[in-house]
Design a protein around this motif. Structure first.
Motif, PDB file in Angstrom:
ATOM      1  N   SER A  62      30.423  32.119  49.905  1.00 18.76           N
ATOM      2  CA  SER A  62      30.694  33.386  49.220  1.00 18.76           C
ATOM      3  C   SER A  62      29.889  34.475  49.925  1.00 18.76           C
ATOM      4  N   GLU A  81      32.882  38.838  47.750  1.00 16.09           N
ATOM      5  CA  GLU A  81      34.054  38.663  48.610  1.00 16.09           C
ATOM      6  C   GLU A  81      34.058  37.269  49.215  1.00 16.09           C
ATOM      7  N   GLN A 117      37.678  41.087  43.807  1.00 13.59           N
ATOM      8  CA  GLN A 117      39.128  41.241  43.793  1.00 13.59           C
ATOM      9  C   GLN A 117      39.726  39.982  44.379  1.00 13.59           C
ATOM     10  N   THR A 118      40.929  39.671  43.954  1.00 10.39           N
ATOM     11  CA  THR A 118      41.674  38.584  44.571  1.00 10.39           C
ATOM     12  C   THR A 118      43.086  39.063  44.841  1.00 10.39           C
ATOM     13  N   SER A 120      45.331  36.787  45.240  1.00  6.44           N
ATOM     14  CA  SER A 120      46.122  35.645  44.786  1.00  6.44           C
ATOM     15  C   SER A 120      46.907  35.981  43.529  1.00  6.44           C
ATOM     16  N   THR A 125      43.929  30.529  40.095  1.00  3.67           N
ATOM     17  CA  THR A 125      42.886  31.376  40.685  1.00  3.67           C
ATOM     18  C   THR A 125      42.327  32.329  39.639  1.00  3.67           C
ATOM     19  N   HIS A 126      43.222  32.956  38.887  1.00  3.13           N
ATOM     20  CA  HIS A 126      42.776  33.894  37.853  1.00  3.13           C
ATOM     21  C   HIS A 126      42.042  33.169  36.725  1.00  3.13           C
ATOM     22  N   TYR A 129      38.428  32.522  37.942  1.00  2.90           N
ATOM     23  CA  TYR A 129      37.522  33.666  37.863  1.00  2.90           C
ATOM     24  C   TYR A 129      37.182  34.014  36.418  1.00  2.90           C
TER      25      TYR A 129
END
Length: 147
Positions: A62, A81, A117-118, A120, A125-126, A129
């Protein structure tokens, strides 16, 4: 054994291997510019590349940016990021470990918030997070790129 730590110069090859999983269309740089930027990041105050090792193998990374700020009682904020877990090991909890360490580093630096931010569109993925403590409803992100 699992170890969360800041990356070192000798980790570049392993970090770039993970980045190629994140952005496979990125060209492989052969002119040394990636090594120069990596050294610049590692030598800069407030910029941190982290790695997660399992049995001495780097399996996740990361990138934490701690940004000085004049609002919120002059408290910095963080931008995270390039979160990547080795493709074959995803779903084993390693992503949560690297994110927990990264957020801990942000809080230890006095950050009042951490953002990421993504690109994806994958539900997983969401969900990941959100499980790490991020809210998709707190702010709206906009992205501009050079034309």
């Amino acid at each position: 054994m699992t170890l969360f730590r800041e990356a070192e110069l000798g980790d570049l090859e392993h970090v770039m291997r993970l980045y190629r999983q994140l952005q496979p269309e990125d060209p492989v740089l052969r002119d040394g510019s990636d090594a120069a930027v990596f050294a610049q990041i590692l030598g800069s105050t407030g910029l941190h590349v982290f790695v997660l090792e399992v049995d001495r193998a780097i399996v996740a990374t990361s990138y934490l940016n701690v940004i000085p700020n004049l609002t919120r009682s002059a408290s910095p904020y963080a931008v995270i990021e390039n979160v990547v877990v080795e493709k074959a090991l995803r779903g084993a909890g390693l992503g949560k470990q690297i994110m927990a360490g990264t957020l801990r580093a942000a809080w230890d630096a006095g950050c009042y918030k951490a953002m990421l931010q993504t690109g994806s569109r994958k539900r997983a993925t969401h969900a990941f997070y959100r499980a790490c403590g991020f809210s998709p409803d707190a702010k709206t992100a906009y992205l501009a790129r050079p034309s």
